[in-house]
Design an enzyme around this catalytic site. Sequence first.
Site, short mmCIF file in Angstrom:
data_model
loop_
_atom_site.label_atom_id
_atom_site.label_comp_id
_atom_site.label_asym_id
_atom_site.label_seq_id
_atom_site.Cartn_x
_atom_site.Cartn_y
_atom_site.Cartn_z
CG HIS A 179 -2.25 0.67 0.96
ND1 HIS A 179 -2.41 1.68 0.03
CD2 HIS A 179 -3.48 0.48 1.50
CE1 HIS A 179 -3.66 2.09 0.03
NE2 HIS A 179 -4.34 1.38 0.91
CG ASP A 208 -3.12 4.89 -3.94
OD1 ASP A 208 -2.48 4.79 -2.87
OD2 ASP A 208 -3.03 5.86 -4.71
#
Length: 381
Positions: A354, A358
């Site tokens: 992450h 995204d």
Amino acid sequence: MAVNVVMPKLGLTMTKGTLNKWLVKVGDKVKKGDAVAEISSEKITNVVEAPADGILGKILVNEGEEVPVATPIGIIISEGEKLDEIPKAAAKEEAVTPPSEGFIKATPIAKKLAKENGLDLSQIQGTGPGGRITEEDVKNYMASKTAGTKEKEEKAEAEKIPMDNMRKIIAQRMKQSWTQAPHVTENIKIDATEMVDFRSKLNMNEGIKITFTDIIVKACAIAIKKYPNINWSTDGEFIIKNKNINIGVAVALENGLIVPVVRDVDKKSLKEISDCIKDLSIRARENRLQPDETIGGTFTVTNLGMYEIDSFTPIINPPESAILGVNRIYQEPAVINDNITIRQSMTLSLSFDHRIIDGAAAAKFLLYLKQVLENPATLAL
């Protein structure tokens, strides 16, 4: 003339290796090119060949030891040559013999107590001035030995074995990945009916045996071309925008896991990908992979479908930023054009870093991958 047998450098990233097993004994005759020892580095096992004809005169590195590349591990001598004629440069430093009890710093009471209990003072850590062993040190040592014996008795039914080199590397890399990269996993369900039919038709051709992994690897390359950020990696400070699509395919071994890499997948046909995966998988299980065949991956596919797994969270293979978990294919009822019918279904599990990918970007990649696999005709092009 004595010749060193050295720990070889098997790949660009190799800095040290473990001597797993000697294949010859001291005194055995060898010919140049004969396999004399088995070694391992990272997850690759290979052999060391004799650099010259002669006799194995001395072993410098014992089985299980890990040493840097280019370190002498043994010495080959000519027939009739004596060990005392071996050049000093060829020999590894011998272990230093612990000093006798008379030269160990210890108080008289500590020496007396150790002698009465048959203890070797060289094994006891001193806490007195200048490292002197005190009576308390001896008593603490005796207490720890007693506790250790009791623990062994209590756990007599449990077997404690050291990790082999492969398991150490797996543990190290998985810990590194899990602690450094914030893992997020997204799952998507696909209708695999067309993919199953597509594979069946392809395999009707003589000499062709395409697997579901082959199809999914090809589809991933197509999806990565559309969403290249899935193919990026990171070194912690910089994002690396990889141009090549090199997909690792996880292969389960008897004692671990290895991920050989299929390079430039987007430039290969489905048949070429299939042949490459088969070759790498066979050689992985036979410990015949070259070290450079397990590095340079930009994305990984791991398939647990054959084990009836519905969903899982695969751990990212660093420095990559994403890994796709493939689950089982199963039948279930579905509504098609207002009619209930039986379809083939499958769930794909994408874990991603992450820090650089995204959630929405990962979802777009999965959605496009779903579309490709539900309409697989283009994969044959």
